[in-house]
Design a protein around this motif. Structure first.
Motif, PDB file in Angstrom:
ATOM      1  N   LEU A  16       4.932   3.406 -44.012  1.00 30.82           N
ATOM      2  CA  LEU A  16       5.687   2.776 -45.089  1.00 30.82           C
ATOM      3  C   LEU A  16       7.033   3.462 -45.299  1.00 30.82           C
ATOM      4  N   VAL A  17       7.036   4.790 -45.303  1.00 31.00           N
ATOM      5  CA  VAL A  17       8.299   5.523 -45.466  1.00 31.00           C
ATOM      6  C   VAL A  17       9.241   5.202 -44.317  1.00 31.00           C
ATOM      7  N   HIS A  18       8.707   5.151 -43.107  1.00 29.16           N
ATOM      8  CA  HIS A  18       9.508   4.836 -41.928  1.00 29.16           C
ATOM      9  C   HIS A  18      10.205   3.486 -42.095  1.00 29.16           C
ATOM     10  N   GLU A  19       9.438   2.473 -42.481  1.00 27.27           N
ATOM     11  CA  GLU A  19      10.030   1.137 -42.603  1.00 27.27           C
ATOM     12  C   GLU A  19      10.962   1.025 -43.803  1.00 27.27           C
ATOM     13  N   LEU A  20      10.606   1.633 -44.920  1.00 26.41           N
ATOM     14  CA  LEU A  20      11.478   1.591 -46.094  1.00 26.41           C
ATOM     15  C   LEU A  20      12.789   2.329 -45.845  1.00 26.41           C
ATOM     16  N   ALA A  21      12.739   3.360 -45.006  1.00 25.79           N
ATOM     17  CA  ALA A  21      13.957   4.111 -44.689  1.00 25.79           C
ATOM     18  C   ALA A  21      14.968   3.231 -43.973  1.00 25.79           C
ATOM     19  N   HIS A  22      14.483   2.193 -43.291  1.00 23.76           N
ATOM     20  CA  HIS A  22      15.390   1.290 -42.589  1.00 23.76           C
ATOM     21  C   HIS A  22      16.226   0.446 -43.557  1.00 23.76           C
ATOM     22  N   LEU A  23      15.847   0.420 -44.820  1.00 26.05           N
ATOM     23  CA  LEU A  23      16.667  -0.278 -45.809  1.00 26.05           C
ATOM     24  C   LEU A  23      17.942   0.501 -46.095  1.00 26.05           C
ATOM     25  N   THR A  24      17.925   1.786 -45.761  1.00 24.29           N
ATOM     26  CA  THR A  24      19.110   2.634 -45.928  1.00 24.29           C
ATOM     27  C   THR A  24      19.784   2.914 -44.600  1.00 24.29           C
ATOM     28  N   GLU A  25      18.979   3.219 -43.584  1.00 29.17           N
ATOM     29  CA  GLU A  25      19.490   3.530 -42.246  1.00 29.17           C
ATOM     30  C   GLU A  25      18.819   2.599 -41.242  1.00 29.17           C
ATOM     31  N   LEU A  41      -1.308  -1.651 -49.325  1.00 28.35           N
ATOM     32  CA  LEU A  41       0.045  -1.462 -48.811  1.00 28.35           C
ATOM     33  C   LEU A  41       1.101  -1.820 -49.855  1.00 28.35           C
ATOM     34  N   THR A  42       0.835  -2.838 -50.638  1.00 30.79           N
ATOM     35  CA  THR A  42       1.786  -3.211 -51.691  1.00 30.79           C
ATOM     36  C   THR A  42       1.913  -2.107 -52.720  1.00 30.79           C
ATOM     37  N   ASP A  43       0.785  -1.543 -53.149  1.00 30.69           N
ATOM     38  CA  ASP A  43       0.824  -0.448 -54.126  1.00 30.69           C
ATOM     39  C   ASP A  43       1.594   0.749 -53.585  1.00 30.69           C
ATOM     40  N   ARG A  44       1.321   1.124 -52.332  1.00 25.43           N
ATOM     41  CA  ARG A  44       1.979   2.301 -51.755  1.00 25.43           C
ATOM     42  C   ARG A  44       3.455   2.024 -51.478  1.00 25.43           C
ATOM     43  N   ALA A  45       3.770   0.817 -51.041  1.00 22.69           N
ATOM     44  CA  ALA A  45       5.167   0.465 -50.779  1.00 22.69           C
ATOM     45  C   ALA A  45       5.972   0.479 -52.069  1.00 22.69           C
ATOM     46  N   ASP A  46       5.398  -0.053 -53.137  1.00 17.26           N
ATOM     47  CA  ASP A  46       6.090  -0.046 -54.431  1.00 17.26           C
ATOM     48  C   ASP A  46       6.351   1.381 -54.888  1.00 17.26           C
ATOM     49  N   ASP A  47       5.365   2.248 -54.699  1.00 17.43           N
ATOM     50  CA  ASP A  47       5.495   3.642 -55.122  1.00 17.43           C
ATOM     51  C   ASP A  47       6.608   4.343 -54.346  1.00 17.43           C
ATOM     52  N   TYR A  48       6.603   4.204 -53.025  1.00 14.88           N
ATOM     53  CA  TYR A  48       7.618   4.872 -52.216  1.00 14.88           C
ATOM     54  C   TYR A  48       8.998   4.241 -52.386  1.00 14.88           C
ATOM     55  N   ALA A  49       9.048   2.934 -52.581  1.00 17.99           N
ATOM     56  CA  ALA A  49      10.345   2.281 -52.793  1.00 17.99           C
ATOM     57  C   ALA A  49      11.013   2.842 -54.043  1.00 17.99           C
ATOM     58  N   GLU A  50      10.218   3.067 -55.077  1.00 16.62           N
ATOM     59  CA  GLU A  50      10.769   3.647 -56.320  1.00 16.62           C
ATOM     60  C   GLU A  50      11.255   5.066 -56.071  1.00 16.62           C
ATOM     61  N   GLN A  51      10.449   5.857 -55.347  1.00 17.88           N
ATOM     62  CA  GLN A  51      10.854   7.237 -55.055  1.00 17.88           C
ATOM     63  C   GLN A  51      12.133   7.296 -54.224  1.00 17.88           C
ATOM     64  N   MET A  52      12.261   6.373 -53.280  1.00 15.42           N
ATOM     65  CA  MET A  52      13.378   6.390 -52.344  1.00 15.42           C
ATOM     66  C   MET A  52      14.600   5.635 -52.877  1.00 15.42           C
ATOM     67  N   GLY A  53      14.443   4.978 -54.020  1.00 14.71           N
ATOM     68  CA  GLY A  53      15.561   4.265 -54.609  1.00 14.71           C
ATOM     69  C   GLY A  53      15.991   3.041 -53.824  1.00 14.71           C
ATOM     70  N   VAL A  54      15.009   2.338 -53.243  1.00 12.69           N
ATOM     71  CA  VAL A  54      15.314   1.122 -52.476  1.00 12.69           C
ATOM     72  C   VAL A  54      14.481  -0.035 -53.010  1.00 12.69           C
ATOM     73  N   ASP A  55      14.909  -1.235 -52.693  1.00 14.62           N
ATOM     74  CA  ASP A  55      14.173  -2.445 -53.054  1.00 14.62           C
ATOM     75  C   ASP A  55      13.899  -3.249 -51.792  1.00 14.62           C
ATOM     76  N   TYR A  56      12.654  -3.650 -51.608  1.00 13.18           N
ATOM     77  CA  TYR A  56      12.348  -4.528 -50.492  1.00 13.18           C
ATOM     78  C   TYR A  56      12.088  -5.929 -51.034  1.00 13.18           C
ATOM     79  N   GLU A  57      12.335  -6.918 -50.207  1.00 13.71           N
ATOM     80  CA  GLU A  57      12.254  -8.307 -50.647  1.00 13.71           C
ATOM     81  C   GLU A  57      10.818  -8.814 -50.699  1.00 13.71           C
ATOM     82  N   ALA A  58      10.043  -8.519 -49.647  1.00 12.58           N
ATOM     83  CA  ALA A  58       8.670  -9.018 -49.557  1.00 12.58           C
ATOM     84  C   ALA A  58       7.892  -8.161 -48.574  1.00 12.58           C
ATOM     85  N   LEU A  59       6.573  -8.228 -48.683  1.00  9.49           N
ATOM     86  CA  LEU A  59       5.697  -7.526 -47.745  1.00  9.49           C
ATOM     87  C   LEU A  59       4.816  -8.574 -47.072  1.00  9.49           C
TER      88      LEU A  59
END
Length: 240
Positions: free
Chosen positions: A192-201, A138-156
């Motif tokens: 992962l995309v669903h949750e990372l999207a919440h960093l924007t919306e 999950l960390t590897d995939r979250a890092d990959d999608y966070a970079e694609q989506m232009g967001v930063d998450y604090e912790a997993l």
């Protein structure tokens, strides 16, 4: 039998048991319905009566509850013995207990170190292994999608959530159910995309779903898969 602390309400002529949770991570009131039952989740600051929220969404709650009651009949009867099959990233794997240096996933098997099992149990060792694999994957995939989506998450963080697959707090912490490691990779990516999207919306509005669709065009099918197959991701009877 009602769970300790649960409440009940009449919705469309049916008695529905539900729990109420206060959450610092919730940005708005919501109703969670899954294999475990009905839960009303309220932000700490929300002045909303759970019964009112349930009545306003009565048809949806009753329909979802009926769906999950049917799913309960499909709950796997796991014995946690060598030779039994467990899913890993969507594929059934045969459990092998053998003398080896470390736990591994090889081809169509999950191989557990015999000495660890002897000191504990198959169930506990397998859960620990799943958690370890989940954190890495999950960390590897979250890092990959966070970079694609232009967001930063604090912790997993891995959670033992009973009613949700994931959440994203306002401070950027991703909380994910470790059992998702049993689901297919494309379902994991959707979560992962669903949750990372919440960093924007933060809300589930049109802008949110447009953002999710940019990375998972068939997100509706993925969400439906989770609804229909969550019972297959139940690890043990303790999950019920």
């Amino acid at each position: 039998m009602a769970k300790p602390g649960s409440r009940s309400i009449d919705l469309l002529g049916k008695t529905v048991e539900y729990d109420v949770q206060r959450s610092t991570e919730a940005s708005e009131p919501r109703i969670d319905v899954d294999i475990h039952g009905v839960t009303v989740v309220l932000p700490n600051s929300a002045d909303v009566h759970p019964a009112t929220l349930l009545k306003e969404n009565a048809a949806w709650v009753v329909d979802k509850r009926q769906q999950y009651e049917a799913h309960r009949e499909q709950v796997p009867d796991r014995t946690f013995a060598a030779g039994e099959q467990f899913p890993y990233l969507g594929e059934p794997r045969t459990l092998v207990v053998e003398p080896c240096r470390k736990h591994t996933v090889q081809d169509d098997t999950i191989r557990l170190r015999q000495s660890a099992v002897e000191q504990s149990s198959v169930e506990q060792v397998l859960e620990n292994f799943y958690r370890s694999c989940a954190r890495d994957y999950l960390t590897d995939r979250a890092d990959d999608y966070a970079e694609q989506m232009g967001v930063d998450y604090e912790a997993l963080e891995l959670r033992n959530q009973r009613t949700r697959w994931g959440s994203c707090s306002t401070n950027g912490t991703l909380s994910l159910n470790w059992r998702i490691i049993m689901a297919p990779p494309d379902i994991v990516d959707y979560l992962l995309v669903h949750e990372l999207a919440h960093l924007t919306e933060q809300h589930h509005g049109e802008e949110f779903w447009n953002l999710v669709a940019a990375y998972v065009p068939d997100y509706r099918a993925k969400d439906q898969w989770l609804t229909e197959n969550s019972v297959k991701l139940i690890f043990s009877e303790d999950d019920l």
